[in-house]
Design a protein around this motif. Structure first.
Motif, PDB file in Angstrom:
ATOM      1  N   ASN A  21      16.218  54.075  12.750  1.00 61.15           N
ATOM      2  CA  ASN A  21      16.551  56.052  13.205  1.00 61.15           C
ATOM      3  C   ASN A  21      16.977  56.061  14.944  1.00 61.15           C
ATOM      4  N   VAL A  22      16.268  55.076  15.152  1.00 60.80           N
ATOM      5  CA  VAL A  22      15.898  55.762  16.917  1.00 60.80           C
ATOM      6  C   VAL A  22      17.293  55.412  17.475  1.00 60.80           C
ATOM      7  N   ILE A  36      19.835  58.603  16.763  1.00 60.19           N
ATOM      8  CA  ILE A  36      18.909  59.587  17.611  1.00 60.19           C
ATOM      9  C   ILE A  36      19.611  59.848  18.513  1.00 60.19           C
ATOM     10  N   MET A  55      19.909  62.158   8.947  1.00 55.54           N
ATOM     11  CA  MET A  55      17.820  62.826   9.058  1.00 55.54           C
ATOM     12  C   MET A  55      18.000  63.435   8.917  1.00 55.54           C
ATOM     13  N   GLU A  76      12.491  64.577   9.912  1.00 54.85           N
ATOM     14  CA  GLU A  76      12.467  63.433  10.070  1.00 54.85           C
ATOM     15  C   GLU A  76      12.152  63.042  11.869  1.00 54.85           C
ATOM     16  N   ILE A  77      14.116  63.654  12.439  1.00 57.60           N
ATOM     17  CA  ILE A  77      13.904  64.069  14.119  1.00 57.60           C
ATOM     18  C   ILE A  77      12.586  64.664  14.514  1.00 57.60           C
ATOM     19  N   TYR A  80       9.516  62.711  15.879  1.00 57.97           N
ATOM     20  CA  TYR A  80       9.322  61.571  17.102  1.00 57.97           C
ATOM     21  C   TYR A  80       8.200  62.188  18.538  1.00 57.97           C
ATOM     22  N   VAL A  83      14.573  56.090  22.182  1.00 54.09           N
ATOM     23  CA  VAL A  83      13.881  58.006  21.656  1.00 54.09           C
ATOM     24  C   VAL A  83      12.691  57.189  23.030  1.00 54.09           C
ATOM     25  N   LEU A 139      13.859  66.132  22.541  1.00 55.73           N
ATOM     26  CA  LEU A 139      14.218  65.498  21.008  1.00 55.73           C
ATOM     27  C   LEU A 139      14.228  66.933  19.974  1.00 55.73           C
ATOM     28  N   ARG A 140      13.173  67.735  19.852  1.00 53.26           N
ATOM     29  CA  ARG A 140      13.253  68.888  19.127  1.00 53.26           C
ATOM     30  C   ARG A 140      14.787  69.689  18.881  1.00 53.26           C
ATOM     31  N   ALA A 156      17.517  68.479  16.743  1.00 56.81           N
ATOM     32  CA  ALA A 156      17.245  68.802  15.172  1.00 56.81           C
ATOM     33  C   ALA A 156      18.110  69.601  15.275  1.00 56.81           C
ATOM     34  N   CYS A 185      22.623  69.673  14.545  1.00 58.84           N
ATOM     35  CA  CYS A 185      23.615  68.955  14.034  1.00 58.84           C
ATOM     36  C   CYS A 185      24.697  70.264  13.315  1.00 58.84           C
TER      37      CYS A 185
END
Length: 254
Positions: free
Chosen positions: A86-87, A90, A107, A111-112, A115, A158, A170-171, A174, A177
């Motif tokens: 998964n990482v 991302i 994903m 889920e993202i 992290y 990550v 990182l947020r 999400a 996408c």
């Protein structure tokens, strides 16, 4: 009643999945011809299956053109990018967005974001249990240190995002996408790509080409995962990032 299955696509063993076909007492016939791709991909898949003890080669369609991309300087357009972890998915999402692409990822935003939430807790010196990859650490420094070891390299993507760009970035990923139908390409783990196919596929180099005990040959479950990954493409398969490791693996299987 007819049972159809591929024992080499058993990739959920870590969740307790078993090869149910092996428990069926019935006459057996081999389905060895694929209608998905041509002889080039079939030959590569067959050489992987030799590592698992298979002696009957997989056959492709002679009428189908299948191009194997081994040179990283070519970088053809793709419809899907397949990753082991998964990482890595991302990281591929971040790289695609920064390059101006419109990628989709298989994903959920939650889920993202998990992290980012887990990294924030560890940065504050608090334990976290989501995502599972962070559950063994007491703080973020332990994650950083572990990612620099041979056993923790899976976490490097990550860790780099958090260290260089922060959990806010990182947020934000999400929320950026594209829907799959509107995307330039799809990013997926191999587990979530099982049963699917695309015209053009690139396989990321985050597979384990050594056994869990450090042996020079991957464990059987890892070879099965590779087999599933390289058989998702119909016409173009880009293995350039992992070519050397894959060549060494299949050479051992001769």
């Amino acid at each position: 009643m007819i049972y159809v299955g591929d024992p080499y696509q058993q990739i959920y063993e870590w969740r307790g999945a078993v090869n149910a076909v092996a428990q069926i007492d019935a006459p057996e016939c081999a389905l060895t011809e694929s209608f998905r791709f041509g002889p080039t991909f079939a030959a590569l898949a067959s050489r992987l299956l030799v590592r698992l003890g298979e002696r009957t080669p997989l056959r492709g369609q002679d009428s189908m053109g299948s191009i194997l991309v081994e040179d990283p300087s070519i970088a053809p357009p793709v419809d899907a990018v397949l990753c082991r972890k998964n990482v890595t998915a991302i990281w591929q999402l971040a790289a695609g967005l920064e390059a101006g692409d419109r990628p989709a990822i298989r994903m959920s935003p939650a889920e993202i974001a998990a992290y980012a939430d887990g990294a924030d807790q560890l940065l504050a010196g608090q334990r976290t249990f989501r995502p599972a990859a962070f559950s063994l650490f007491e703080n973020w420094a332990e994650v950083q240190a572990f990612s620099r070891t041979p056993f923790g390299q899976d976490l490097q993507p990550v860790v780099r995002i958090v260290d260089e760009l922060g959990t806010g970035y990182l947020r934000a990923l999400a929320q950026r996408c594209a829907p799959e139908k509107q995307a330039d390409y799809v990013i997926s783990t191999v587990h979530r790509a099982k049963g699917l196919e695309w015209k053009r596929v690139r396989v990321a180099n985050d597979f384990r080409f050594r056994g869990a005990d450090g042996s020079p040959v991957p464990d059987d479950d890892e070879i099965r995962l590779l087999y599933v990954a390289i058989t998702r493409a119909r016409h173009v398969l880009d293995i350039s990032s992992m070519r050397d490791e894959l060549v060494r693996l299949v050479a051992r299987g001769r």
